[in-house]
Motif scaffolding. Structure first.
Motif: not given
Length: 597
Positions: A259-263
């Motif tokens: 999720s972090l890279p997607l944010l």
């Protein structure tokens, strides 16, 4: 002769000068038109680019376009009005958005290929304002325009607007049909927009309906198609849905890492997207489960604030529940209780909103069918009149045929009336009874309970209960088994109720009973019998072996007291919440003001 030659030469020179002037004038005119066209296209591209990433920054480009409005062609004016309507929607100004669109399409003759884009704005705007019937009517008009549309991209606009609305109404089967129609427009072109949107919609709709296994199987193909189409934002949405699914199914560490890279991508492509807020809420739950309450609070608060700013009711409800859990884990019980109270109010709004959606959907569906029946009857009457005119040439034969046609018309009318009455009866029943469990639905139960609570001369009790770990049953054994559990539990509870007692399904696995003339001890005993009977259910007929337990919350109102139904419901819900926190599979009685027992 010499004078004549001079005169001829002077005329030739004059004509050359005139033609040269005309040529220069035309070139200047064409140059100005080309410059205006170029300026318009450039500003319009800038508007849509900013609308997709940061809607607030699009205002300056729209103002520059407005300054050129006096030079617009009809086509340019339509594009400008559409972009302006879209910007109003992004800023939450849906009343102004709808007024602009209705005024424009009411005054201007808009061709079908452009009209569907304006209808999309009407669908989205009315949905945002909770005017579901108006949204459905715009959707029906949009779908009817499809045969007149040639461009695939415009067809996708019409289908996508209808699909978004149907998905919000939980009409998942119809939404999947439209997703399949979008996918069917892909043709033989590799990486087409239709393939990307069709597969992405299938993924999102299957996740929404709870068919996560099918949704997961479609994710790789959807990402491949959208990457081939160079559609970064839709690819990001599909990856986001898959990342949220990881968290929902307990892969917390992997969910965080995904999720972090997607944010980060959202911060570049579309910082204000609702999907970014959904991802933040999932991250908050993942961090909470892994023990990092500080990061959980960071992302949970961001998701909650985004949901409030965007007025996304369902996301507000989910994020407030997550924040309540985070605050409880941090030991901040007062703050947790505040979020919990907010969550209870939002749950009621979500359920009431869904009831309104369902009623609007059924009403418009019924009206559409009713109009179709009337059109069929009118068509039949027109045919009868034409035939009657042709039969005026005969006498005896004419009379026989006329009588026959009269009987046919009566039969058609009778059939139509019977079908209409049947449909009205079906609509009435569907508005009162839950189709799966045959218990009262939320709207009907609430209306009946309100009537019972109006009588302050009798004792009334409200009992809430829901299935413990029901999501685990669905995930482990499938939705068919989950449906079996809900029906069996309802049948089991009904066996312990009197004919005058009411049982209703409030939503999902949550049920309520409204009981009159019971003392607190009698209500406790009845609830305990129901709980024990549920726990004793034999699950062998479902084809699987597992335990079924339930948690109960009770609120009572004595004779002469003026507690309202809403107050009793909130009290029973708090008692149910207490049962859940104390280990589930138990009965709790709310006692005012001392709390629960």
């Amino acid at each position: 002769m010499r004078d004549a030659r001079i005169a001829t030469q002077m005329v030739r020179n004059y004509i050359v000068r005139v033609l040269t002037g005309l040529a220069i004038g035309l070139l200047c005119s064409f140059g100005t038109i080309a410059e205006e066209q170029s300026a318009f296209d450039s500003l319009l591209s800038e508007v849509y680019r900013k609308l997709s990433s940061s809607p607030k920054d699009a205002d300056s480009a729209l103002e520059k376009l407005k300054a050129l409005q006096s030079t617009f062609t009809p086509e340019q004016n339509a594009k400008y009005q559409l972009a302006y309507a879209h910007s109003l929607g992004d800023r939450g100004m849906h009343e102004e958005r709808i007024a602009l669109v209705e005024s424009f399409i009411g005054q201007a003759k808009v061709p079908p290929e452009r009209r569907v884009s304006f209808l999309y704005e009407l669908i989205d705007g009315n949905t945002a304002l909770g005017r579901y019937e108006s949204a459905l009517q715009a959707m029906n008009e949009s779908i009817l325009l499809l045969p007149a549309i040639e461009k695939t991209s415009r067809k996708i606009v019409a289908l996508q607007g209808a699909l978004n609305l149907l998905r919000s109404l939980h009409a998942y089967d119809e939404a999947l049909d439209l997703a399949e129609r979008i996918y069917a427009l892909r043709g033989d072109t590799a990486g087409s927009y239709a393939a990307c949107m069709g597969l992405a919609n299938k993924v999102e709709t299957n996740y929404a309906r709870g068919d996560n296994v099918l949704a997961r199987s479609l994710v790789p193909d959807a990402i491949l198609a959208c990457d081939a189409n160079k559609n970064q934002f839709v690819t990001l949405i599909v990856k986001t849905l898959a990342a949220i699914d990881l968290v929902d199914y307990g892969s917390y560490v992997k969910g965080i890492a995904t999720s972090l890279p997607l944010l980060q991508e959202f911060s570049v492509l579309s910082p204000d997207s609702d999907y970014a807020a959904q991802l933040e809420e999932a991250l908050a739950r993942a961090y909470l489960k892994t023990g990092n309450t500080e990061r959980a609070e960071h992302y949970g608060l961001q998701a909650y604030q985004r949901a409030q700013a965007g007025r996304v009711l369902l996301l507000q409800e989910k994020a407030s529940e997550t924040m309540a859990a985070i605050k409880r884990a941090q030991g901040q019980l007062a703050s947790a209780l505040g979020y919990y109270d907010t969550n209870l109010a939002l749950k009621k709004k979500v359920l009431d909103d869904q009831v309104q959606k369902n009623l609007a959907y059924q009403r418009v569906k019924f009206e559409t069918q009713d109009k179709a029946n009337q059109m069929a009857l009118l068509d039949q009457k027109n045919k009868n009149l034409s035939t009657e005119k042709a039969l005026q040439q005969g006498k005896y034969q004419n009379l026989i045929l006329l009588m026959t046609l009269g009987l046919v018309a009566l039969a058609v009318l009778g059939t139509w009336l019977i079908k209409t009455l049947q449909q009205k009866n079906i609509f009435r029943l569907s508005a009162q009874v839950d189709g799966l469990t045959q218990a009262s639905n939320r709207a009907h139960f609430t209306a009946c309970a309100h009537q019972v609570f109006k009588d302050t001369n009798s004792r009334v009790s409200l009992v809430l209960f829901d299935m413990d770990f029901f999501k685990k049953v669905n995930d482990t054994f499938g939705h068919a088994t989950g449906d079996w559990v809900l029906k069996t539990v309802c049948d089991t509870v009904k066996a312990h109720l009197r004919k005058t007692d009411m049982l209703g399904r409030l939503g999902g696995e949550e049920f309520a009973m409204c009981l009159s003339l019971f003392t607190e001890d009698e209500v406790l005993a009845l609830a305990e019998r129901c709980r024990a009977a549920i726990a004793a259910i034999d699950t062998a007929p479902s084809g699987f072996a597992f335990e079924i337990t339930s948690s109960f919350g009770i609120a009572t109102r004595g004779i002469g007291e003026h507690t309202s139904y809403e107050e009793a419901l909130a009290a029973a819900d708090k008692a149910l919440y207490f049962s859940k926190n104390e280990g589930r599979n138990r009965v709790t009685l709310y006692q005012h003001p001392g709390g629960v027992t």
